[in-house]
Design a protein around this motif. Structure first.
Motif, PDB file in Angstrom:
ATOM      1  N   ARG A  10      20.581 -58.377  -2.026  1.00  0.00           N
ATOM      2  CA  ARG A  10      21.812 -58.812  -1.532  1.00  0.00           C
ATOM      3  C   ARG A  10      22.965 -58.448  -2.658  1.00  0.00           C
ATOM      4  N   GLU A  11      22.650 -58.900  -3.707  1.00  0.00           N
ATOM      5  CA  GLU A  11      23.652 -58.675  -4.861  1.00  0.00           C
ATOM      6  C   GLU A  11      23.535 -57.100  -5.262  1.00  0.00           C
ATOM      7  N   ALA A  12      22.595 -56.553  -5.291  1.00  0.00           N
ATOM      8  CA  ALA A  12      22.683 -54.878  -5.568  1.00  0.00           C
ATOM      9  C   ALA A  12      23.317 -54.304  -4.717  1.00  0.00           C
ATOM     10  N   HIS A  13      23.027 -54.493  -3.242  1.00  0.00           N
ATOM     11  CA  HIS A  13      23.642 -54.073  -1.983  1.00  0.00           C
ATOM     12  C   HIS A  13      25.155 -54.301  -2.059  1.00  0.00           C
ATOM     13  N   ALA A  14      25.563 -55.440  -2.143  1.00  0.00           N
ATOM     14  CA  ALA A  14      26.985 -55.791  -2.263  1.00  0.00           C
ATOM     15  C   ALA A  14      27.550 -54.983  -3.332  1.00  0.00           C
ATOM     16  N   ALA A  15      26.950 -54.543  -4.485  1.00  0.00           N
ATOM     17  CA  ALA A  15      27.612 -53.953  -5.485  1.00  0.00           C
ATOM     18  C   ALA A  15      27.333 -52.419  -5.273  1.00  0.00           C
ATOM     19  N   GLY A  16      26.759 -52.186  -4.445  1.00  0.00           N
ATOM     20  CA  GLY A  16      26.809 -50.541  -4.262  1.00  0.00           C
ATOM     21  C   GLY A  16      25.852 -49.770  -4.973  1.00  0.00           C
ATOM     22  N   LYS A  17      24.654 -50.415  -5.202  1.00  0.00           N
ATOM     23  CA  LYS A  17      23.820 -50.073  -6.496  1.00  0.00           C
ATOM     24  C   LYS A  17      22.489 -49.433  -5.560  1.00  0.00           C
ATOM     25  N   VAL A  18      22.205 -50.052  -4.588  1.00  0.00           N
ATOM     26  CA  VAL A  18      21.166 -49.614  -3.506  1.00  0.00           C
ATOM     27  C   VAL A  18      21.590 -49.321  -2.330  1.00  0.00           C
ATOM     28  N   ARG A  19      20.768 -48.291  -1.479  1.00  0.00           N
ATOM     29  CA  ARG A  19      20.712 -48.153  -0.140  1.00  0.00           C
ATOM     30  C   ARG A  19      19.734 -48.811   0.499  1.00  0.00           C
ATOM     31  N   LEU A  20      19.908 -49.415   1.719  1.00  0.00           N
ATOM     32  CA  LEU A  20      19.052 -50.094   2.670  1.00  0.00           C
ATOM     33  C   LEU A  20      18.450 -49.255   3.598  1.00  0.00           C
ATOM     34  N   LEU A  21      17.095 -48.814   3.574  1.00  0.00           N
ATOM     35  CA  LEU A  21      16.595 -48.031   4.633  1.00  0.00           C
ATOM     36  C   LEU A  21      15.631 -48.874   5.579  1.00  0.00           C
ATOM     37  N   ASP A  22      16.001 -49.023   6.792  1.00  0.00           N
ATOM     38  CA  ASP A  22      15.209 -49.857   7.798  1.00  0.00           C
ATOM     39  C   ASP A  22      14.285 -48.826   8.427  1.00  0.00           C
ATOM     40  N   VAL A  23      12.974 -49.449   8.330  1.00  0.00           N
ATOM     41  CA  VAL A  23      11.884 -48.280   8.665  1.00  0.00           C
ATOM     42  C   VAL A  23      11.203 -49.039  10.014  1.00  0.00           C
ATOM     43  N   ARG A  24      12.052 -49.764  10.893  1.00  0.00           N
ATOM     44  CA  ARG A  24      11.667 -50.474  12.162  1.00  0.00           C
ATOM     45  C   ARG A  24      11.753 -49.393  13.258  1.00  0.00           C
ATOM     46  N   THR A  25      11.466 -50.126  14.416  1.00  0.00           N
ATOM     47  CA  THR A  25      12.025 -49.227  15.698  1.00  0.00           C
ATOM     48  C   THR A  25      13.354 -49.221  15.976  1.00  0.00           C
ATOM     49  N   PRO A  26      14.004 -48.487  16.692  1.00  0.00           N
ATOM     50  CA  PRO A  26      15.343 -48.370  17.114  1.00  0.00           C
ATOM     51  C   PRO A  26      15.820 -50.166  17.915  1.00  0.00           C
ATOM     52  N   ALA A  27      14.824 -50.393  18.716  1.00  0.00           N
ATOM     53  CA  ALA A  27      14.866 -51.622  19.339  1.00  0.00           C
ATOM     54  C   ALA A  27      15.068 -52.748  18.455  1.00  0.00           C
ATOM     55  N   GLU A  28      14.011 -52.910  17.524  1.00  0.00           N
ATOM     56  CA  GLU A  28      13.957 -53.838  16.413  1.00  0.00           C
ATOM     57  C   GLU A  28      15.347 -53.925  15.636  1.00  0.00           C
ATOM     58  N   GLU A  35      23.222 -55.806   7.453  1.00  0.00           N
ATOM     59  CA  GLU A  35      24.640 -55.071   7.770  1.00  0.00           C
ATOM     60  C   GLU A  35      24.566 -53.937   6.645  1.00  0.00           C
ATOM     61  N   GLY A  36      24.931 -52.714   7.083  1.00  0.00           N
ATOM     62  CA  GLY A  36      24.868 -51.532   6.319  1.00  0.00           C
ATOM     63  C   GLY A  36      23.686 -50.994   5.891  1.00  0.00           C
ATOM     64  N   SER A  37      22.760 -51.291   6.522  1.00  0.00           N
ATOM     65  CA  SER A  37      21.396 -50.570   6.424  1.00  0.00           C
ATOM     66  C   SER A  37      21.473 -49.440   7.427  1.00  0.00           C
ATOM     67  N   THR A  38      20.333 -48.521   6.881  1.00  0.00           N
ATOM     68  CA  THR A  38      20.474 -47.168   7.617  1.00  0.00           C
ATOM     69  C   THR A  38      19.007 -47.207   8.400  1.00  0.00           C
ATOM     70  N   LEU A  39      18.971 -46.822   9.651  1.00  0.00           N
ATOM     71  CA  LEU A  39      17.918 -46.851  10.314  1.00  0.00           C
ATOM     72  C   LEU A  39      17.329 -45.524  10.208  1.00  0.00           C
ATOM     73  N   MET A  40      15.995 -45.553   9.769  1.00  0.00           N
ATOM     74  CA  MET A  40      15.056 -44.318   9.637  1.00  0.00           C
ATOM     75  C   MET A  40      13.600 -44.750   9.831  1.00  0.00           C
ATOM     76  N   PRO A  41      13.160 -44.800  11.366  1.00  0.00           N
ATOM     77  CA  PRO A  41      12.009 -45.298  11.606  1.00  0.00           C
ATOM     78  C   PRO A  41      10.745 -44.767  10.876  1.00  0.00           C
ATOM     79  N   LEU A  42       9.726 -45.537  10.678  1.00  0.00           N
ATOM     80  CA  LEU A  42       8.489 -45.004   9.850  1.00  0.00           C
ATOM     81  C   LEU A  42       8.077 -43.812  10.272  1.00  0.00           C
ATOM     82  N   ASP A  43       7.904 -43.795  11.839  1.00  0.00           N
ATOM     83  CA  ASP A  43       7.409 -42.253  12.219  1.00  0.00           C
ATOM     84  C   ASP A  43       8.521 -41.307  12.191  1.00  0.00           C
ATOM     85  N   ARG A  44       9.487 -41.196  11.690  1.00  0.00           N
ATOM     86  CA  ARG A  44      10.604 -40.328  11.538  1.00  0.00           C
ATOM     87  C   ARG A  44      10.988 -40.274  10.423  1.00  0.00           C
TER      88      ARG A  44
END
Length: 88
Positions: A10-28, A35-44
């Protein structure tokens, strides 16, 4: 092999130090996501579009670890997994 606790992420993301990559399905992701995470499903997963530092996120941490291994094998660096997943 880095696993980060939710507070650190949370702290690193708020400070702009890391990018969050969500590897779940689009439905999930549509149901609940960080907030602010990027969706990139595991199969893609596309290592060409991943540059660190990145924190991988899924529901529990299992798929995020699989994604970390795949990306690391493809040469990606500065990867971490969110401990406890999106619910944490």
């Amino acid at each position: 092999n880095t696993i980060l606790d939710p507070q650190s992420v949370r702290e690193a993301h708020a400070a702009g130090k890391v990018r969050l990559l969500d590897v779940r399905t689009p439905a999930e992701h549509g149901e609940v996501h960080i907030e602010g995470s990027t969706l990139m499903p595991l199969d893609r997963l596309d290592p060409a579009k991943v540059s660190g530092p990145v924190v991988l996120v899924c529901r529990s941490g299992k798929r995020a670890e699989q994604a970390r291994q795949k990306l690391a094998a493809a040469g990606c660096e500065n990867l971490a997994v969110l401990e406890g997943g999106v619910t944490a």
